[in-house]
Design an enzyme around this catalytic site. Structure first.
Site, PDB file in Angstrom:
ATOM      1  N   GLU A 221       3.071   5.786-121.695  1.00 44.15           N
ATOM      2  CA  GLU A 221       1.982   6.488-121.918  1.00 44.15           C
ATOM      3  C   GLU A 221       0.914   6.626-120.858  1.00 44.15           C
ATOM      4  OE1 GLU A 221       2.140   7.566-124.789  1.00 44.15           O
ATOM      5  OE2 GLU A 221       3.246   6.273-125.905  1.00 44.15           O
TER       6      GLU A 221
ATOM      7  N   GLU B 115       3.000  15.012-124.767  1.00 43.30           N
ATOM      8  CA  GLU B 115       4.418  14.740-125.669  1.00 43.30           C
ATOM      9  C   GLU B 115       5.494  15.483-124.740  1.00 43.30           C
ATOM     10  OE1 GLU B 115       4.130  12.665-127.875  1.00 43.30           O
ATOM     11  OE2 GLU B 115       2.146  12.898-127.802  1.00 43.30           O
TER      12      GLU B 115
END
Length: 946
Positions: A407, A385
């Site tokens: 991602e 994150e």
């Protein structure tokens, strides 16, 4: 989340005007922005036609209006505590919110229509203002377009002028949701009841998760990732709560006994999907700062923070943030970083800029109760994150077809961040291999998708949701690792730094990435054509298998697919790095699917050749039978001469080549013989993962008995290696050995090794008899619980269920919840399935994982398949996960027919592609089982007999 305007107490008082009442008697407010709402009369209707006419867009917003900033006012009207109970089933809770927003935008092309997104909001009071002269532009009509576009269309009486900045004010009302998406309420228990009527200390909070297309459900907005803006946010909330947002709190003032208002500083320029806020009674850890610039806090339930369960997350986040700042040479762009552990969250975590939200179980660590290995999970997810604060937040993909730029990068860099800040974990190689094989599995299907598909393939919200899969995360990381190997790590890092610097606060696509890596290659004197090489990996599906014949030096590539009836002429540009038990030059480039001959690939007598050293390439390798035999002999006699990652990869390649029928299945099974003496985690883990396919295909057939007997004899040495630890309820200090110990117990017990089953049931029985004192080491609890319940009956299950219901420790609840699905008693599994329909027994966010765990149990797979069809409306929130779980064993024509009928009869939504892939995989399974079952049975019988 977002920030408020620079407001004094006088301005706050001016805000207190009616925006629309949530319920009678509740204070309602509206913000008057002096520049947006002027006292002038409306502009008269034009007497000449406008300069342009706007047709309704198809699926993307037109680019005639570009947002610059939002001023957002929100008032979630909910109670953190249920004070008055109206009746037994309807507590006095309010699930509504009101608000207003003023978006300022620049007109780049004249138009009489404003298009933005709004979904499920009751919109009123539109006011359009020319910010150059403060004149209003009259609104002639508003219209909501339904799903899938969710456009809010505002028609004007006169055209907006090119080059002018305007503002749009809208008041709105919406619903706070009970499922974790958009703006949602989450229920949790906080200690004992605090007052009469308070049930078990029950509390509520409100939070948001807006990725990918849920911001439009919270406020009207230009809800596309490249339409970035600055957010000024004000939240009105209950007086006993605290509001957290993307940026720092500027000011928080009481309004009356019930309400207070919190203003936030402006956010950085960012996408709408990163907007976030939380209103709760949570408390935080003491701030931990990697420098004087950034304060890091972790919020959680007050009893969790008091006990120190959030401290590790705070400490490791500081180290990880410091690593990224040093590695990218770009500082984190805010003065605060808030993490919060939420009881409910749809995803594992969400990277909202400045306010990162996590599932509670992924963030909290309880010393003495949580497994020491849980720190690895916490560090890994935080590293993922926080990588997004650069990849996604600072530089965002232009559109969702390139979500891998978010991602894939976060997955790739998180591995190196964790290895840097927690070197004792020693699991970098395993995480790399795990990601690689999760991508390999799905990318070997003809129904896979390119890493970067064409724009027209990713339009509507359901198609966007479908992009968040193993291809995006894990193939993305794998091809980045391959690119770094091709151009060198130093050149790759240089290119990444330039990419982040040049596109900060903006958006990019993969061509922009290739251009900056190319610039670094050119500066360093390299000769790689980056775009030419990498587009073969990102713009088409799949990956190749490279076949090397060491007798004549022939080498060629072919698209690797489990379905050998699918015709493909795809090929890839790739380097092949080789090694041998004799010196070899490397790497060589393979640039077509034609056979070529290379003298360095011809082996002499007794020599073996190994390609794809350390698995840097995203491809599989096949050899002629003689080279395979030499490699397998090396594994059995002196495996250390083969790099650790390749020892695991040889097994993985052999099994998957056998699944694709490119080698005989006995070759794959022969590759497991060396495991009898293997003690390293990675080869054992990859072998167990690949043997799982055989278990899934054959654990309902006569192959199962001989297969379990073989696995018992192979794992016995590994189990005995750890037996002194296990029998004395201790674990090694080394993290890798701890993982291997757990794996040894899992393989040994699940295949019926008597001493293992006796150990597991004995430990569990001691816990049951000890009046609640649990002496099972936390690190072993998950595997011990599962194996004990698998061997036990109702008494063990009921005991575990009671502990599951009463435990306040998130990690312990997760372990018990998974273990309850391990029982072999069908009636208990059926009861557990029924419990998932009752939110008081199984939390809504745990329904999908619970049913999936039951489906993985051979005794529960058919039950789960019937259950999800009977309750599809209730469970389809987790549809993709569930379809994958319940269909993994499908290998008969009858199961295929049922699956196809399911695809025809049910509204699949986001699970559409999952069903397509399941149908393809089932067809492959049917053919493979029919052709290999007899040979597999014969091999296992022969091995166990000898």
């Amino acid at each position: 989340m977002s920030k408020a305007t620079a407001a004094s107490k006088a301005l706050a008082a001016a805000f207190v005007v009616l925006t629309g009442s949530v319920i009678a008697g509740i204070i309602t407010m509206v913000i008057f922005y002096k520049t947006e709402i002027s006292p002038m009369n409306p502009t008269p209707r034009p007497t000449t036609p406008p300069t342009t006419t706007s047709l309704p867009p198809v699926f993307r917003l037109p680019r005639d209006l570009i947002p610059q900033s939002y001023e957002i006012f929100l008032q979630p009207d909910f109670y953190t505590k249920i004070i008055e109970v109206v009746n037994v089933t309807s507590p006095n809770q309010t699930m509504l919110f009101t608000g207003n927003s003023t978006v300022s935008f620049h007109c780049v092309q004249g138009t009489r229509a404003i298009y933005l997104h709004s979904d499920g909001l009751a919109i009123s009071e539109p006011v359009v203002v020319n910010k150059n002269n403060s004149k209003k532009v009259a609104v002639s009509s508003t219209k909501n377009h339904e799903y899938p576009s969710n456009f809010l269309e505002i028609q004007l009486d006169e055209a907006l002028e090119q080059g002018v900045t305007y503002s749009l004010f809208l008041a709105f009302e919406g619903h706070i949701r009970q499922s974790p998406y958009a703006m949602f309420a989450s229920k949790y228990a906080e200690g004992a009841p605090a007052y009469e009527g308070d049930q078990d200390g029950e509390r509520f909070l409100v939070a948001t998760i807006l990725e990918p297309t849920y911001a439009r459900k919270v406020f009207p907005c230009f809800d596309e990732p490249d339409l970035k803006a600055v957010f000024h946010v004000t939240i009105v909330h209950r007086s006993e709560t605290q509001a957290l947002g993307n940026a720092e709190v500027k000011e928080s003032n009481g309004i009356d006994d019930d309400w207070k208002v919190t203003y936030f500083h402006p956010t950085p320029k960012m996408s709408t999907y990163l907007f976030a806020f939380v209103v709760s009674e949570f408390t935080s850890t003491e701030p931990s700062a990697p420098s004087d610039r950034v304060g890091i806090e972790t919020y959680a339930r007050p009893n969790a923070t008091r006990a120190g369960h959030a401290q590790y997350a705070t400490d490791v986040a500081a180290k990880i943030l410091q690593f990224y700042e040093s590695h990218f040479e770009i500082n984190y762009q805010q003065q605060k970083l808030t993490q919060i552990a939420l009881p409910d969250l749809r995803a594992e975590a969400m990277e909202n800029w400045g306010l990162v939200t996590y599932k509670e179980g992924r963030l909290l660590y309880e010393e003495g109760a949580s497994s020491p290995l849980h720190k690895e999970d916490i560090a890994s997810i935080i590293a993922h994150e926080l990588a997004h604060q650069w990849f996604g937040n600072l530089v965002t993909m232009k559109w969702w077809n390139d979500i891998w730029l978010n991602e894939g990068f976060a997955t790739y860099f998180s591995i190196f961040a964790v290895d840097q800040v927690e070197p004792s974990f020693q699991l970098k190689e395993w995480h790399i291999m795990s990601n690689l094989h999760r991508a390999f599995e799905d990318d070997a299907l003809a129904s896979s998708h390119p890493l970067s598909p064409p724009l027209e393939d990713v339009q509507w919200p359901a198609e966007i949701e479908g992009m968040f899969d193993s291809i995006t995360y894990f193939k993305g990381a794998a091809v980045l690792r391959m690119l770094a190997d091709i151009v060198s790590e130093g050149t790759f890092t240089k290119g990444i730094k330039m990419y982040l610097s040049d596109f900060k606060y903006g958006s990019a696509d993969q061509d922009d990435l290739w251009g900056h890596i190319q610039k670094a290659v050119d500066q360093d004197g390299g000769r790689t054509d980056v775009a030419k090489v990498m587009n073969t990996w990102t713009k088409q599906i799949g990956y190749p298998v490279i076949t090397i014949n060491t007798t004549n030096g022939e080498i060629y590539q072919k698209h690797f697919l489990f379905n050998d009836t699918y015709e493909s002429n795809l090929w890839w540009e790739l380097p092949i790095r080789v090694m041998s038990n004799a010196p070899k030059s490397s790497p060589i480039w393979l640039r077509s699917n034609n056979k070529v001959q290379k003298d360095e690939f011809i082996s002499k007598k007794g020599e073996w050749i190994l390609a794809n050293v350390n698995c840097t390439g995203y491809f599989r390798v096949n050899y002629n039978s003689e080279n395979w035999e030499r490699l397998l002999t090396q594994l059995e006699t002196d495996p250390d001469k083969i790099p650790l990652m390749n020892r695991g990869q040889l097994v993985d390649d052999a099994f998957n080549l056998a699944r694709a029928e490119l080698v005989d299945v006995t070759l794959a099974l022969n590759s497991t013989r060396f495991l009898r003496d293997e003690r390293d985690f990675l080869p054992w883990k990859l072998a167990a993962k690949n043997l799982e396919y055989f278990v899934l295909m054959f654990d309902r057939s006569e192959v199962n008995g001989p297969m379990q007997a073989y696995l018992r004899q192979q794992v016995k040495g590994l189990y005995d290696f750890f037996r002194n630890y296990t029998d004395s309820s201790t674990v090694p200090e080394n993290h890798s050995l701890q993982h291997t110990q757990i794996l040894a117990i899992e393989v040994a017990c699940s295949n019926g090794l008597p001493e293992c089953v006796e150990m597991a049931t004995g430990m569990f029985a001691n816990w049951m008899a000890s009046n609640g004192t649990n002496h099972i080491p936390p690190i072993l609890r998950s595997v011990i619980y599962c194996q004990a319940l698998a061997a036990g009956g109702r008494e063990e299950w009921d005991f575990a269920w009671d502990k599951f219901q009463s435990s306040t420790d998130t990690a312990e609840r997760d372990q018990l919840g998974q273990a309850l699905a391990c029982t072999k008693k069908i009636w208990l599994l059926n009861r557990y399935l029924e419990y998932t329909l009752d939110p008081e027994k199984i939390r809504r966010m745990d329904v999908g994982p619970t049913i999936s765990s039951i489906a993985r149990n051979v005794a529960g797979q058919a039950l789960a398949w019937n259950f999800i069809r009977a309750h599809w409306t209730y469970v389809q929130w987790d549809s993709v996960m569930l379809v994958d779980a319940v269909t993994r064993r499908f290998s008969t024509p009858f199961e295929l027919t049922e699956l196809e009928r399911f695809g025809e009869d049910y509204h699949l939504g986001a699970a559409t592609m999952a069903v397509v892939q399941a149908v393809e995989q089932t067809r492959v399974n049917i053919q493979w089982v029919s052709e290999n079952k007899d040979g597999v049975l014969q091999w296992f019988e022969s091995e166990t007999a000898s």
